[in-house]
Design a protein around this motif. Structure first.
Motif, PDB file in Angstrom:
ATOM      1  N   ALA A  73      57.545  45.971 -26.253  1.00 33.74           N
ATOM      2  CA  ALA A  73      57.426  44.542 -26.556  1.00 33.74           C
ATOM      3  C   ALA A  73      56.110  43.955 -26.056  1.00 33.74           C
ATOM      4  CB  ALA A  73      58.601  43.782 -25.930  1.00 33.74           C
ATOM      5  N   ASN A  74      55.273  44.814 -25.416  1.00 29.43           N
ATOM      6  CA  ASN A  74      54.007  44.352 -24.854  1.00 29.43           C
ATOM      7  C   ASN A  74      54.237  43.178 -23.906  1.00 29.43           C
ATOM      8  OD1 ASN A  74      51.253  44.471 -24.453  1.00 29.43           O
ATOM      9  ND2 ASN A  74      50.782  43.067 -26.155  1.00 29.43           N
ATOM     10  N   ALA A  75      55.287  43.303 -23.079  1.00 30.95           N
ATOM     11  CA  ALA A  75      55.672  42.236 -22.156  1.00 30.95           C
ATOM     12  C   ALA A  75      55.467  42.696 -20.722  1.00 30.95           C
ATOM     13  CB  ALA A  75      57.140  41.842 -22.368  1.00 30.95           C
ATOM     14  N   ARG A  76      55.236  41.746 -19.829  1.00 34.19           N
ATOM     15  CA  ARG A  76      55.060  42.064 -18.411  1.00 34.19           C
ATOM     16  C   ARG A  76      56.310  41.790 -17.593  1.00 34.19           C
ATOM     17  NH1 ARG A  76      49.910  38.544 -17.003  1.00 34.19           N
ATOM     18  NH2 ARG A  76      51.233  37.054 -18.144  1.00 34.19           N
ATOM     19  N   ASP A  77      57.229  41.019 -18.157  1.00 33.06           N
ATOM     20  CA  ASP A  77      58.420  40.618 -17.404  1.00 33.06           C
ATOM     21  C   ASP A  77      59.603  40.573 -18.345  1.00 33.06           C
ATOM     22  OD1 ASP A  77      60.307  38.250 -16.251  1.00 33.06           O
ATOM     23  OD2 ASP A  77      59.257  39.282 -14.621  1.00 33.06           O
ATOM     24  N   ILE A  78      60.798  40.780 -17.800  1.00 30.80           N
ATOM     25  CA  ILE A  78      62.007  40.812 -18.633  1.00 30.80           C
ATOM     26  C   ILE A  78      62.266  39.467 -19.302  1.00 30.80           C
ATOM     27  CG2 ILE A  78      63.516  40.219 -16.714  1.00 30.80           C
ATOM     28  CD1 ILE A  78      65.620  42.040 -17.963  1.00 30.80           C
ATOM     29  N   SER A  79      61.783  38.392 -18.721  1.00 31.19           N
ATOM     30  CA  SER A  79      62.013  37.076 -19.322  1.00 31.19           C
ATOM     31  C   SER A  79      61.321  36.938 -20.679  1.00 31.19           C
ATOM     32  CB  SER A  79      61.517  35.982 -18.373  1.00 31.19           C
ATOM     33  OG  SER A  79      60.129  36.146 -18.098  1.00 31.19           O
ATOM     34  N   GLU A  80      60.394  37.844 -20.993  1.00 34.59           N
ATOM     35  CA  GLU A  80      59.712  37.808 -22.275  1.00 34.59           C
ATOM     36  C   GLU A  80      60.402  38.680 -23.327  1.00 34.59           C
ATOM     37  OE1 GLU A  80      55.648  38.858 -21.661  1.00 34.59           O
ATOM     38  OE2 GLU A  80      55.480  37.697 -19.807  1.00 34.59           O
ATOM     39  N   VAL A  81      61.482  39.357 -22.949  1.00 31.13           N
ATOM     40  CA  VAL A  81      62.199  40.243 -23.871  1.00 31.13           C
ATOM     41  C   VAL A  81      63.598  39.681 -24.073  1.00 31.13           C
ATOM     42  CG1 VAL A  81      62.999  42.594 -24.292  1.00 31.13           C
ATOM     43  CG2 VAL A  81      60.867  42.207 -23.032  1.00 31.13           C
ATOM     44  N   ASP A  82      63.920  39.274 -25.301  1.00 28.98           N
ATOM     45  CA  ASP A  82      65.207  38.629 -25.558  1.00 28.98           C
ATOM     46  C   ASP A  82      66.371  39.610 -25.572  1.00 28.98           C
ATOM     47  OD1 ASP A  82      63.959  36.202 -25.732  1.00 28.98           O
ATOM     48  OD2 ASP A  82      63.684  36.299 -27.913  1.00 28.98           O
ATOM     49  N   ALA A  83      66.131  40.834 -25.974  1.00 25.64           N
ATOM     50  CA  ALA A  83      67.252  41.759 -26.209  1.00 25.64           C
ATOM     51  C   ALA A  83      67.684  42.505 -24.957  1.00 25.64           C
ATOM     52  CB  ALA A  83      66.867  42.755 -27.299  1.00 25.64           C
ATOM     53  N   LEU A  84      67.108  42.207 -23.816  1.00 22.99           N
ATOM     54  CA  LEU A  84      67.396  42.992 -22.602  1.00 22.99           C
ATOM     55  C   LEU A  84      68.000  42.083 -21.542  1.00 22.99           C
ATOM     56  CD1 LEU A  84      66.971  45.962 -21.857  1.00 22.99           C
ATOM     57  CD2 LEU A  84      64.884  45.293 -20.678  1.00 22.99           C
ATOM     58  N   PRO A  85      69.311  42.232 -21.235  1.00 25.27           N
ATOM     59  CA  PRO A  85      69.917  41.379 -20.202  1.00 25.27           C
ATOM     60  C   PRO A  85      69.521  41.843 -18.810  1.00 25.27           C
ATOM     61  CG  PRO A  85      71.524  42.954 -21.002  1.00 25.27           C
ATOM     62  CD  PRO A  85      70.287  43.160 -21.835  1.00 25.27           C
ATOM     63  N   ARG A  86      69.653  40.957 -17.859  1.00 23.45           N
ATOM     64  CA  ARG A  86      69.452  41.333 -16.470  1.00 23.45           C
ATOM     65  C   ARG A  86      70.646  42.165 -15.990  1.00 23.45           C
ATOM     66  NH1 ARG A  86      65.318  38.677 -13.951  1.00 23.45           N
ATOM     67  NH2 ARG A  86      64.376  36.976 -15.161  1.00 23.45           N
ATOM     68  N   LEU A  87      70.364  43.080 -15.070  1.00 21.24           N
ATOM     69  CA  LEU A  87      71.399  43.943 -14.505  1.00 21.24           C
ATOM     70  C   LEU A  87      71.500  43.657 -13.010  1.00 21.24           C
ATOM     71  CD1 LEU A  87      73.425  46.330 -14.615  1.00 21.24           C
ATOM     72  CD2 LEU A  87      71.479  47.859 -14.240  1.00 21.24           C
ATOM     73  N   VAL A  88      72.666  43.213 -12.563  1.00 24.40           N
ATOM     74  CA  VAL A  88      72.908  42.931 -11.148  1.00 24.40           C
ATOM     75  C   VAL A  88      73.767  44.070 -10.589  1.00 24.40           C
ATOM     76  CG1 VAL A  88      73.886  41.334  -9.469  1.00 24.40           C
ATOM     77  CG2 VAL A  88      72.755  40.451 -11.522  1.00 24.40           C
ATOM     78  N   ILE A  89      73.231  44.781  -9.627  1.00 20.67           N
ATOM     79  CA  ILE A  89      73.946  45.895  -8.984  1.00 20.67           C
ATOM     80  C   ILE A  89      74.514  45.379  -7.671  1.00 20.67           C
ATOM     81  CG2 ILE A  89      73.741  48.233  -8.091  1.00 20.67           C
ATOM     82  CD1 ILE A  89      71.301  48.602  -9.890  1.00 20.67           C
ATOM     83  N   VAL A  90      75.831  45.340  -7.568  1.00 17.18           N
ATOM     84  CA  VAL A  90      76.525  44.838  -6.380  1.00 17.18           C
ATOM     85  C   VAL A  90      77.104  46.027  -5.623  1.00 17.18           C
ATOM     86  CG1 VAL A  90      78.298  43.275  -5.522  1.00 17.18           C
ATOM     87  CG2 VAL A  90      77.090  42.732  -7.643  1.00 17.18           C
ATOM     88  N   VAL A  91      76.712  46.176  -4.358  1.00 15.04           N
ATOM     89  CA  VAL A  91      77.146  47.316  -3.547  1.00 15.04           C
ATOM     90  C   VAL A  91      77.923  46.793  -2.356  1.00 15.04           C
ATOM     91  CG1 VAL A  91      76.456  49.388  -2.302  1.00 15.04           C
ATOM     92  CG2 VAL A  91      75.094  48.605  -4.243  1.00 15.04           C
ATOM     93  N   ASP A  92      79.200  47.115  -2.291  1.00 11.94           N
ATOM     94  CA  ASP A  92      80.014  46.825  -1.109  1.00 11.94           C
ATOM     95  C   ASP A  92      80.011  48.062  -0.214  1.00 11.94           C
ATOM     96  OD1 ASP A  92      81.593  45.558   0.680  1.00 11.94           O
ATOM     97  OD2 ASP A  92      83.368  45.389  -0.596  1.00 11.94           O
ATOM     98  N   GLU A  93      79.857  47.847   1.089  1.00 13.88           N
ATOM     99  CA  GLU A  93      79.727  48.940   2.068  1.00 13.88           C
ATOM    100  C   GLU A  93      78.512  49.813   1.750  1.00 13.88           C
ATOM    101  OE1 GLU A  93      81.220  49.001   4.763  1.00 13.88           O
ATOM    102  OE2 GLU A  93      82.742  47.495   4.351  1.00 13.88           O
ATOM    103  N   PHE A  94      77.351  49.173   1.784  1.00 17.55           N
ATOM    104  CA  PHE A  94      76.089  49.883   1.504  1.00 17.55           C
ATOM    105  C   PHE A  94      75.850  51.002   2.514  1.00 17.55           C
ATOM    106  CE2 PHE A  94      71.392  50.116   1.974  1.00 17.55           C
ATOM    107  CZ  PHE A  94      71.085  50.529   0.688  1.00 17.55           C
TER     108      PHE A  94
END
Length: 1018
Positions: A477-498
């Motif tokens: 997409a010739n983008a520098r940040d995910i906010s410039e790409v519409d088709a890609l959601p953010r991924l939140v990785i939640v770790v309990d007991e790291f």
């Protein structure tokens, strides 16, 4: 009395003085020379013999003097040693006593020390009223924990040594001028001299003020203490009557102070001052008498704690100094008592009801992950993982509400952002199912637990691939940040007991550090939760985690590691979800996180009724049952794709003539299962390409699916290709067969029966000779051998050596002539070592333990104990073998010819009687070998209506040298029950005959071309 010193230390008494060995004058030794000299004089008459009479007494006297001198030296040395040991033991006792006194002083410092160190005290406000509360009374004699070892050394010693032992024992028994501490939880009452009692009680009150947090504790001063300024300047909450006046004293109390926990019905901690012992209030189990000349503990549940001591007092001005400094510190840290507070509990549905939401009008939020999971003193708390993060650290001890906080936070983000904006990967490494209900959210793309090590490992491998996928997406997409790409959601990785996850997978530090460094631009965010962040979360992670949340922790160090101060260590234990939140350079804010229910999860999920299918970071794990037909379809699709693409360059060991034959009949590619490729976020087709891979060995323990794998490979290799599978894109003749090669391949099966296996291997061995000499390359032959180790073990030594040699040649030279071996075995036995080295590719199924897996040539890190049948490792990837509807190929039976009843037989037998009976029953006229050598021919051509069988023993035929060779031209020569040695002597050859099956009634027939296996007609 509270005592946390080292238990049961031991010091050994010095060894007692060792006396010198007793010595007696050697009378006999002195007398014998005298008697001998006199005897010599009487015999010889020489007066010179009498000179020797003096030698004995002189030697005895010298020995006596020497022993006395040595005894004095030993005594002096022992005395010096004993004195040195006494001094060393005394020094050890004194050193241990100093350590004990230091431990006691550290346990409960005196109040005057607390005043001097009020600004540098790192242990203030670390206890709760329900815990043990040690307070310092003063100094006195305290029993030591030191144990003097050396009871045996006291026996049979003189009085001086015994006195030294007793002195050391007495010295070790007690600490002199040691700090005396008691547990204030028992309640302390002081009576006697009023001035001394108040000064001592004031010192105890300041110590409690130093131990109990002002955020969770209250005090109630009465009497004299209610009027003293220090009590009102403490940072703790002071309980008052409705009129706002300090409560009066009760009964005969001169003064008292009571400590308790806010919002708790636990009994308070009391310190009271009365005039007389009879006025001591109930509930005070420690009673101190402050007399004019001495102060002593006169009442204590432990009678050994009742003692005199030199008290540590504190004046009003000194107490005020500590109170003012403590209040300043508590105000700075937000711990001082105030009227502002946050709710003790909060339901998530209350927050959810305040959100204005319309899924149709939701606008993509590429730059934000705002959520409102908590309430502070100023209302709802806004937490934005993008603006405040990009990553977050959550600390909290067991029972503080870590899992509840994470669930509420995830639900709050899911309530305001669509699955097209954010997805969640939830990792729970405390063995529970805290995140199980969150699977209902359309945002959830996976839940990982520590219950399945293999699944967790492949998920983490997929995360690395996810980073690469996002990098490629940004590059396209010739983008520098995910906010410039519409088709890609953010991924939140939640770790309990790291911390637990890092303990099981320490290699993940590099992965999570990589995510922390690149997550902002790639849209991958971490929420790491652990009990003790200090020492677990590395600096590379902390540097990129600006958002910090701390629930209640056990100590100030853990609190400081998260939010930069120790205030989280003072949070009340009874309130779940109470936390301090800080981000960037902002000061921490006290908030209450909401507690969610299963109904709340369902309510959030119902906010997104559309059919969302967010991309998962990894594909599903391999199924335990995969039909072979599914693999054939995938192989066909792969074959068509390959036909439409330029051919890949392959290294082939085939000679040109064999390559020409291969090209004429088609390339053999056998697809027999699916491979798991988490690093590529996909599943592949497991392929065995004989021209490239060569022979194949399948290893695994019983029940691992070896026979099924053999059956699947054979079925896939011999199945008819699916329609269109071989149709090239350009319309030319088909050159590939993705599901197998159908008529282009022949499968021979080797079984456990040695005779049939010998025949199969021998036939292939002969065919290999013909192919090499005539350049006749077959379309493809596969020898399938199940349980090769068991097959080889059933051969005798001589046959085993030959079979191994022939198999080795097939493995070495067969692939160049399109002859391959597919074999299975439980393990590589010593007999198979040489064969295994000729098989370049091994399919390893399940093994009983890691050691057997490594001995088979596997990499220790790839071992998996819980593989299902058919699961294994193939070319470094996890594979699941498909299941065919066909049974494993049946092995070929031994080739046995039937003797015609018209044939004349010459039989050499080790059991003539049994052989005679069998031939007679089969219709032959039996004659036994007799007469002179050379008469054998006449016995065979005698006139008879039935064919003649001439039978002789092994020895008889061996004695008639050359007779069997002559008779072989016009009769059939059989050997029955002969050993290999007998066979070679009678047949005059070194070649091995084909093995016979025991009990099958088979014979060796000797001919010009060698031996063959025959049987009598039925």
């Amino acid at each position: 009395m509270t005592d946390t010193r080292t238990t049961d230390p031991r010091i050994t008494l010095p060894a007692a003085l060792q006396p010198a060995a007793p010595f007696r004058f050697p009378v006999v030794a002195a007398t014998v020379p005298v008697v001998a000299s006199v005897a010599i004089w009487l015999i010889t008459g020489s007066m010179f013999a009498l000179i020797f009479a003096a030698l004995g007494p002189l030697a005895a006297i010298g020995t006596y003097i020497d022993s006395r001198v040595s005894a004095r030296k030993v005594l002096r040395a022992e005395t010096t040693r004993f004195a040195r040991d006494l001094s060393s033991t005394q020094s050890a006792i004194e050193a241990y006593h100093r350590r004990e006194s230091g431990d006691l002083a550290e346990l409960a410092p005196p109040a005057i020390v607390l005043v001097d160190e009020v600004k540098t005290d790192s242990s203030r406000w670390m206890r709760e009223p329900r815990e043990v509360l040690p307070v310092h009374l003063g100094y006195g004699t305290v029993r030591s924990n030191l144990v003097i070892d050396g009871g045996g050394a006291r026996d049979h010693v003189d009085s001086t040594t015994a006195q030294h032992y007793q002195r050391l024992t007495d010295l070790a028994a007690n600490l002199q001028d040691a700090p005396i501490a008691v547990n204030a939880r028992l309640g302390i009452a002081i009576f006697g001299n009023e001035l001394l009692s108040l000064a001592l009680a004031r010192a105890l009150a300041i110590q409690l003020a130093r131990s109990l947090s002002p955020k969770t504790s209250w005090l109630r001063p009465r009497g004299v203490f209610s009027a003293e300024l220090w009590s009102s300047r403490l940072p703790h909450r002071v309980l008052r009557t409705d009129g706002g006046v300090q409560e009066p004293t009760i009964g005969h109390e001169l003064a008292s102070v009571h400590w308790g926990q806010l919002g708790d019905d636990a009994p308070s901690v009391s310190i009271s001052v009365v005039s007389l012992e009879q006025q001591v209030p109930s509930g005070h189990r420690i009673i101190i008498h402050a007399g004019g000349d001495s102060i002593a503990v006169v009442g204590h549940p432990d009678k050994h704690q009742r003692r005199e001591f030199a008290p540590s007092f504190l004046g009003r001005e000194q107490a005020l100094v500590w109170a003012l400094a403590a209040h300043e510190i508590a105000s700075r840290d937000g711990l001082a008592s105030s009227d502002e507070s946050v709710p003790d509990s909060l339901a998530f549905e209350e927050l959810l009801s305040q959100l204005e939401f319309s899924p149709e009008g939701t606008v993509r939020r590429a730059h934000s992950l705002e959520s409102r999971p908590a309430v502070g003193s100023n209302g709802r708390l806004v937490v934005d993982l993008v603006a405040h993060g990009p990553h977050a650290i959550v600390g909290g001890t067991t029972g503080s509400g870590k899992s509840e906080l994470l669930i509420s936070w995830v639900l709050a983000m899911a309530a305001e952002a669509s699955p097209d904006d954010v997805t969640f990967l939830l990792i729970d490494f405390k063995g529970g199912s805290a995140f199980a209900h969150l699977a209902q959210l359309p945002h959830t793309v996976g839940i990982i637990t520590d219950l399945d090590e293999a699944a967790a490992s492949r998920a983490f491998s997929s995360l690395r691939a996810e980073l690469q996928h996002r990098e490629r997406s940004l590059a396209r997409a010739n983008a520098r940040d995910i906010s410039e790409v519409d088709a890609l959601p953010r991924l939140v990785i939640v770790v309990d007991e790291f911390a637990a996850m890092m303990g099981d997978y320490p290699e993940l530090h590099a992965l999570f550090s990589d995510i922390a460094a690149r997550g902002r631009s790639l849209g991958v965010h971490l929420i790491l939760c652990t009990q003790r962040p200090s020492g677990v979360v590395r600096d590379s992670l902390l540097a990129n985690a600006d958002l910090r949340i701390s629930l209640r922790v056990n100590n100030g160090a853990d609190s400081s590691a998260v939010i930069g101060s120790d205030r989280a260590a003072e949070l009340p234990a009874r309130i779940k979800g109470r936390a301090w939140v800080a981000h960037g350079s902002s000061s921490a804010e006290l908030v209450q996180f909401a507690l969610a229910t299963t109904h709340d999860v369902l309510s959030v999920a119902e906010r997104w009724p559309a059919d969302y299918s967010p991309r998962r970071p990894w594909c599903e794990p391999l199924a335990e049952y995969i039909p072979l037909a599914t693999i054939a379809e995938l192989g066909a699709a792969r074959g068509n794709t390959a036909a439409a693409s330029p051919p890949r360059a392959r290294q082939s060991a085939l000679p040109q003539s064999a390559r020409d034959a291969r090209d004429a009949v088609g390339t053999i590619s056998v697809y027999f299962g699916l491979t798991d490729l988490p690093d590529e976020q996909r599943q592949g087709v497991a392929e065995w390409a004989p021209e490239e891979d060569g022979n194949l060995l399948i290893l695994g323990s019983p029940g691992s699916g070896k026979s099924t794998t053999i059956a699947t490979i054979v079925a896939a290799a011999t199945a008819d290709p699916p329609a269109g599978a071989n149709a090239p894109a350009n319309g030319s003749e088909p050159t590939a067969d993705p599901a197998g090669v159908g008529s282009n391949i022949t499968v021979l099966a080797g079984g456990l029966e040695p005779a049939g296996f010998w025949d199969t291997v021998s036939a292939l061995h002969a065919q290999l000779d013909r192919a090499i000499s005539q350049r006749d390359h077959p379309r493809g032959i596969v020898l399938a051998i199940d349980d090769l180790d068991a097959v080889i073990s059933r051969f005798d030594d001589e046959y085993r050596s030959t079979v191994l040699d022939r198999l080795a040649r097939l493995l070495r030279e067969g692939p160049s002539q399109r002859i391959w071996v597919v074999a299975s075995a439980q393990r590589v036995t010593p007999a198979l070592q040489s064969l295994a080295q000729l098989i370049p590719h091994v399919l390893r199924l399940r093994f009983a333990n890691r050691q057997e897996f490594v001995l088979s040539g596997g990499v220790p890190a790839e071992y998996t104990a819980s593989l299902p049948p058919g699961g294994g490792k193939w070319k470094g990837a996890r594979v699941q073998v498909a299941v065919s509807a066909h049974y494993p190929p049946a092995p070929q039976s031994a080739a046995v010819a039937t003797i015609q009843r018209t044939e004349k037989l010459v039989v050499a037998s080790s059991r003539p009687a049994a052989t005679t009976a069998a031939l007679t029953a089969a219709g032959w006229h039996v004659r036994m070998l007799d007469g002179a050598p050379g008469s054998e021919r006449e016995l065979l051509i005698a006139d008879n209506s039935r064919p003649i069988a001439l039978i002789g023993s092994i020895d008889e035929w061996q004695s008639r040298w050359g007779a069997l060779g002559l008779l072989r031209t016009h009769s059939t020569v059989l050997l029955d029950g002969c050993s290999l040695s007998d066979y070679r002597q009678l047949a005059r050859t070194r070649e091995l005959p084909p093995p016979l099956t025991a009990g099958a009634g088979h014979y060796w027939k000797i001919s010009e071309s060698g031996a063959e296996r025959v049987r009598l007609p039925l």
